[in-house]
Design a protein around this motif. Structure first.
Motif, PDB file in Angstrom:
ATOM      1  N   UNK A  86       8.124   1.428  -6.961  1.00 37.39           N
ATOM      2  CA  UNK A  86       7.415   0.597  -7.952  1.00 37.39           C
ATOM      3  C   UNK A  86       7.387   1.245  -9.336  1.00 37.39           C
ATOM      4  N   UNK A  87       8.578   1.390  -9.902  1.00 34.75           N
ATOM      5  CA  UNK A  87       8.707   2.010 -11.216  1.00 34.75           C
ATOM      6  C   UNK A  87       9.544   1.089 -12.087  1.00 34.75           C
ATOM      7  N   UNK A  88       9.146   0.973 -13.358  1.00 35.82           N
ATOM      8  CA  UNK A  88       9.979   0.258 -14.329  1.00 35.82           C
ATOM      9  C   UNK A  88      10.197   1.177 -15.532  1.00 35.82           C
ATOM     10  N   UNK A 106       4.471   0.478 -11.820  1.00 37.25           N
ATOM     11  CA  UNK A 106       4.129  -0.943 -11.864  1.00 37.25           C
ATOM     12  C   UNK A 106       2.613  -1.053 -11.660  1.00 37.25           C
ATOM     13  N   UNK A 107       1.912  -1.742 -12.570  1.00 38.92           N
ATOM     14  CA  UNK A 107       0.454  -1.835 -12.436  1.00 38.92           C
ATOM     15  C   UNK A 107       0.045  -2.512 -11.125  1.00 38.92           C
ATOM     16  N   UNK A 108      -1.131  -2.138 -10.657  1.00 35.32           N
ATOM     17  CA  UNK A 108      -1.593  -2.587  -9.349  1.00 35.32           C
ATOM     18  C   UNK A 108      -1.561  -4.100  -9.174  1.00 35.32           C
ATOM     19  N   UNK A 109      -1.878  -4.844 -10.251  1.00 32.91           N
ATOM     20  CA  UNK A 109      -1.933  -6.308 -10.086  1.00 32.91           C
ATOM     21  C   UNK A 109      -0.564  -6.917  -9.760  1.00 32.91           C
ATOM     22  N   UNK A 110       0.498  -6.154  -9.993  1.00 32.83           N
ATOM     23  CA  UNK A 110       1.825  -6.693  -9.669  1.00 32.83           C
ATOM     24  C   UNK A 110       2.346  -6.213  -8.311  1.00 32.83           C
ATOM     25  N   UNK A 111       1.469  -5.526  -7.580  1.00 34.32           N
ATOM     26  CA  UNK A 111       1.855  -5.096  -6.230  1.00 34.32           C
ATOM     27  C   UNK A 111       1.498  -6.184  -5.226  1.00 34.32           C
ATOM     28  N   UNK A 158       0.817  -1.222   0.000  1.00 33.14           N
ATOM     29  CA  UNK A 158       0.000   0.000   0.000  1.00 33.14           C
ATOM     30  C   UNK A 158       0.845   1.265   0.000  1.00 33.14           C
ATOM     31  N   UNK A 159       2.059   1.143   0.535  1.00 33.82           N
ATOM     32  CA  UNK A 159       2.988   2.280   0.405  1.00 33.82           C
ATOM     33  C   UNK A 159       3.235   2.515  -1.088  1.00 33.82           C
ATOM     34  N   UNK A 160       3.433   1.394  -1.793  1.00 30.33           N
ATOM     35  CA  UNK A 160       3.682   1.492  -3.238  1.00 30.33           C
ATOM     36  C   UNK A 160       2.448   1.979  -3.986  1.00 30.33           C
ATOM     37  N   UNK A 161       1.308   1.494  -3.576  1.00 30.08           N
ATOM     38  CA  UNK A 161       0.057   1.883  -4.226  1.00 30.08           C
ATOM     39  C   UNK A 161      -0.160   3.396  -4.074  1.00 30.08           C
ATOM     40  N   UNK A 162       0.077   3.889  -2.866  1.00 34.11           N
ATOM     41  CA  UNK A 162      -0.094   5.324  -2.622  1.00 34.11           C
ATOM     42  C   UNK A 162       0.938   6.142  -3.396  1.00 34.11           C
ATOM     43  N   UNK A 163       2.150   5.602  -3.463  1.00 36.17           N
ATOM     44  CA  UNK A 163       3.204   6.263  -4.238  1.00 36.17           C
ATOM     45  C   UNK A 163       2.749   6.440  -5.690  1.00 36.17           C
TER      46      UNK A 163
END
Length: 944
Positions: free
Chosen positions: A573-575, A585-590, A140-145
């Motif tokens: 979460x960046x590519x 990175x799309x949500x499904x890969x979090x 969720x840290x990544x999702x919020x980012x």
RNA sequence: GCCCGGGUGGCGGAACUGGUAUACGCGCACGACUUAAAAUCGUGUUCCGAAAGGGGUGCGGGUUCGAUUCCCGCCCCGGGCACCA
């Protein structure tokens, strides 16, 4: 009666409470009669799992527990959660040192510290525990980012950044501490204390500066101690002033235009890179423009390069409602631009560069566009002028020269163009180079002598007088603040004055006649001939700004640098696609999990994630060949910027926290923590929360309604605790010896909690508190069925009132004093009624939860004392029937008089006059005046 | 330099709205208990003074019947910002 055996009692009750789930916090709770309880959220800063609790942790967690328990007894459904801020450098350093996996080290510490925390006997609901390094959390840290990224609040840029040579990573501005001694300034790493250096790196940032004004303004509505707000205000550093433009003489538009590309692209930086990929540098065309020759097979590399070099926000692919522009050179397509109104300025700049690099076809297209033409013109004017920011517009007429920071874009363009108009270009270049080599510390040390070099051959034209003034480059001007250029007024500015003295520049005092803004010196030529003479400084500022400039506001706050070149953190979460463009990175890969293979943790200044094969393979497998992962991790302050939201809904796997769940708890009603987080965690969290608020993800724009900063526990020697001084107090042996209740109550007793005081750990003091608890224990021997005396009854009422108010305002020390007074009194009369004892135990329960629970049970109660309701006081029984009057003569105490409360004024005065010692003193004197204060004093004013 | 706090016994600290300064605790002294010590309990403890009395809340003034509290001017300590124009 057996003695007070804390060990037995504390163990017994901690086990029982856990078995009974006494501290489980429901999302919604009901009272016995079925009506809903009001939710109340009180928070303490969660600990870093460093391995061992010290006495500071006790102060941080056990003392606010008093307040949490108190609120619970007052009928609230209280959330008082705990967790671990478990990513971060110390784990990684420990891992390197001991050859361990940081994860293992961290999680074993969490286990161990959880046990220690439980020994405090706090009312933490452990089922809501939040651990930031858990994938369930950092997902969720990544999702919020990513949400912030989509909003344009995350961007990548190259620039000078703070670098900690010991931690081998970059640091945010807030994480650099500056200390000043008599002779020098030192900047050190907040974590390890190593002196910080500067590096030129490309890094990810949060656009906290977008929120500067709101972060400032919304402080007003917060119930925080004023000093904390003031620190944040200082840190944000708002300045209201004016901007003026000084046109440059000797610089033609053509000259500027021809060098525009180089300075925007940063020729110095890009030249060698271009060479590397085999692209010819700038070739001058007959028309005076510049051209970049890019072989077709190098096109990709070129694009990648400039996309990195130019402002990154521009390449954001999430811009909606676009107009597409295709830019081409002779060889084919170069770049596809998405036109967005919000990014006009950046787009414009880019357009210019391409246009000026002689991509003639595009230029034609652009010039046909009215909007562009307008902007181009404005931009050109800008290029010809130096913009300066000042808070002293009233001194405009005292300007005798202009100073540019060495990094100022105009300096780049003026000295780097093929045919520099600056006569001493080489000298200037050399100066700029040297300035760059200096550390920030060397440069910002006001105590060092100022240096600079004049840009010979050009002059700046004063916007009001039309006079020509010299233009200098000097490193006492900061590139990052304001416009990176200042108008120098040596008569009114200490720094300009020093500089002018060094280089023998003119000093003109223009406002020496005004009350405010007195000149620094008598050296100046005094001229008082301009039209604004006679105005106050404030009036002059306004009028002059209106006529010659524009109002402008600037802030000291810088964007929050969030990338870290370390392993043990939340992966960004960046590519990057094969062209080097970043994608979330799309949500499904979090969660985008932290790799565990082939990792060499040893800091080398590059990210350890770079050595993970798994991460590269994962990236290519999901996104395709040529895609590569971001290898930096996030600053741990990102993790802690939203953890308080997770506590409201800690096990949700659909969202970071359900909005309704948040609604029932947020905002935090009281947040206790350390003063060191004032301009770090507290500021970051406020920014984060505001950004989430704008995204509609949270209900409130501020996360913490009320804040209490606690003081510091010093070593027994009165020095700050540190391992090197050997004065660190380990609470373990003390808890063993005197018990958790005593340690907690002692810490609450040493001084007010809500002030940033410094309290030495004093073993004598702790013995006194232990004695107090033992006396409470022994009171059970003198409990009687008798009624209280009137005096005791009043004292009890006063005690309830005082303890209630003092816990509420975090003045635990005086609350404890009051209970001590009550105990002293009942001991004197050698009896205590059942009612009074029961009430005392309830009042003491938040401070000494185990002891009071045991005594409560011994009194025959079946239910826990901690779910009892808080005692009420009878406000009509707070004062006795008798009062003591102080009898004064001329304000000096000469006697006392104890009378019935409702005695008439005249009677009190008559009796007072009759008191021994008063009588003879006033016998022969004339009483000029008699002051009577009901219930307090009588003062006879006599002639001397 | 600018902006916040703060300065009270030997120590941590109390003090309502301008109304008996030093609550509570520590420490210290003396006493009781004890063969002794510890623990515990009791008494005392702002300073000078034998007392009467006087001084006293960083310093100097002021307002007031009365100031730790309000006003003016300083000094010192802690914190934030700082070549920020």
């Amino acid at each position: 009666m057996e003695g007070y055996n804390h060990k037995e009692i504390e163990k017994k009750w901690q086990e029982k409470w856990e078995a009974d789930n006494l501290y489980k916090t429901e999302d919604q709770a009901k009272t016995a009669d079925g009506s809903p309880k009001e939710n109340f959220y009180t928070l303490v800063e969660f600990p870093y799992p460093s391995g061992n609790l010290h006495v500071g942790h006790w102060y941080a967690f056990a003392v606010p527990d008093i307040f949490a328990r108190f609120r619970r007894m007052r009928g609230y459904n209280v959330l008082y959660p705990i967790g671990f801020d478990s990513f971060g450098l110390p784990a990684e350093n420990a891992a390197i040192k001991r050859g361990l996996d940081p994860k293992e080290w961290t999680y074993s510490n969490i286990d161990y510290m959880s046990g220690q925390l439980k020994s405090m006997g706090n009312m933490f609901d452990w089922s809501r525990k939040v651990v930031t390094s858990d994938p369930e959390y950092y997902k969720w840290t990544q999702w919020l980012f990513i949400e912030l990224f989509k909003k344009g609040l995350v961007y990548k840029k190259k620039g000078l950044v703070n670098w900690c040579p010991s931690c081998q990573t970059v640091l945010a501005n807030e994480q650099v501490l500056t200390h000043s001694t008599d002779s020098e300034q030192v900047a050190t790493c907040e974590r390890c204390g190593t002196e910080v250096t500067k590096k030129d790196l490309e890094q990810w940032y949060f656009k906290i500066t977008d929120y500067a004004e709101r972060l400032l303004k919304d402080l007003d509505g917060l119930d925080w101690p004023e000093p904390i707000k003031e620190s944040q205000r200082n840190w944000i550093g708002k300045s209201e002033g004016a901007e003026f433009s000084f046109q440059l003489s000797g610089v033609s538009f053509q000259e500027n235009q021809s060098s525009a590309l180089s300075y925007v692209m940063g020729v110095d930086d890009i030249t060698s890179d271009l060479k590397k990929i085999g692209v010819e540098i700038f070739e001058k065309t007959p028309s005076g423009d510049y051209k970049v020759t890019v072989p077709k097979n190098k096109l990709r590399d070129f694009e990648g390069l400039i996309s990195e070099k130019l402002k990154p926000g521009f390449w954001n692919e999430y811009i909606a409602d676009e107009t597409v522009f295709i830019f081409k050179d002779q060889t084919g397509e170069i770049k596809r631009f998405i036109w967005d109104e919000a990014n006009e300025a950046e787009l414009l700049q880019l357009c210019n560069e391409y246009a000026k690099a002689n991509f003639s076809s595009i230029r034609g297209m652009l010039e046909g566009n009215e909007w562009y033409r307008e902007k181009l013109e404005a931009h050109s004017r800008q290029l010809e002028a130096v913009r300066v920011f000042t808070t002293r517009a009233d001194t405009l007429f005292g300007v005798t020269y202009i100073v540019l920071a060495p990094e100022h874009e105009l300096v780049q363009s003026l000295v780097n163009s093929q045919k520099p108009i600056v006569e001493n270009a080489e000298e200037v270049k050399k100066y700029v180079e040297e300035a760059k080599k200096k550390t920030e510390i060397e440069r910002t040390d006001a105590k060092k002598e100022k240096t600079g070099v004049e840009l010979q051959g050009i002059k700046a034209i004063h916007p009001a007088t039309g006079e020509e003034v010299p233009v200098w480059v000097a490193d006492y001007v900061l590139a990052q603040y304001g416009t990176g250029a200042v108008m120098a007024v040596p008569a009114h500015d200490e720094r300009d004055f020093q500089f002018a003295k060094t280089y023998n520049l003119a000093i003109t005092d223009v406002i020496a006649d005004r009350e405010e803004g007195r000149a620094l010196t008598e050296y100046g030529t005094v001229i008082n001939s301009h039209e604004f003479d006679g105005l106050t400084s404030e009036e002059a500022k306004e009028k002059i700004t209106e006529k010659y400039g524009t109002k402008k506001i600037t802030y000291k706050l810088r964007d929050w640098l969030l990338s870290r070149q370390r392993y043990w953190g939340c992966p960004i979460p960046i590519v990057y696609d094969p062209e080097g463009k970043p994608h979330p990175v799309p949500e499904e890969h979090l969660p985008w999990v932290l790799p565990t293979d082939n990792i060499d943790y040893t800091p080398k200044g590059t990210s350890p994630l770079g050595s993970s094969k798994e991460l590269v393979e994962r990236t290519e497998k999901i996104f395709g060949k040529g895609w590569r992962p971001e290898i930096d991790t996030m600053d741990t302050f990102v993790d802690s910027s939203w953890y308080f939201l997770r506590y409201t809904d800690p096990h949700n796997d659909q969202s970071f926290a359900d909005k309704n769940m948040q609604k029932s708890w947020m905002p935090v009603k009281r947040y206790s923590g350390g003063a060191e987080h004032t301009t770090m965690h507290l500021l970051y969290s406020r920014f984060f929360h505001k950004a989430l608020y704008d995204l509609g993800l949270v209900n409130e724009s501020e996360p913490f309604k009320n804040r209490m900063n606690r003081g510091l526990i010093l070593g027994p020697d009165g020095q700050k605790m540190s391992k090197s001084k050997g004065n660190v107090v380990d609470p373990g042996p003390h808890v063993e010896r005197v018990g958790a209740d005593t340690v907690k109550t002692y810490l609450a007793f040493i001084g007010p909690y809500n002030e940033v005081g410094q309290y030495p750990w004093d073993l004598g003091g702790i013995a006194g508190v232990r004695r107090f608890l033992e006396r409470v224990w022994k009171l059970q021997e003198i409990v009687t069925t008798d009624e209280d005396s009137k005096e005791i009854h009043i004292l009890l009422n006063q005690t309830i009132k005082k303890v209630t108010e003092d816990i509420e305002s975090y003045k635990f020390n005086t609350g404890i004093s009051q209970m001590m007074i009550l105990v002293n009194e009942v001991e004197k009369v050698k009896k205590i009624s059942k009612h009074t004892y029961k009430t005392l135990l309830q009042l003491l329960a938040p401070f000494a939860p185990h002891l009071t629970e045991e005594l409560w049970e011994k009194m025959g109660h079946k239910n826990s004392i901690h779910i009892e309701s808080w005692p009420q006081y009878d406000s009509s029984k707070l004062i006795g029937d008798e009062v003591t009057y102080a009898i004064q003569i001329n304000g000096k105490l000469r006697g006392e008089l104890r009378v019935a409360r409702d005695t008439e004024e005249s009677d009190v005065v008559t009796m007072a006059q009759d008191i021994q010692g008063i009588k003879e003193r006033i016998r022969d004197k004339q009483v000029l005046k008699t002051v009577f204060v009901k219930g307090r004093l009588v003062n006879f004013v006599i002639e001397i």
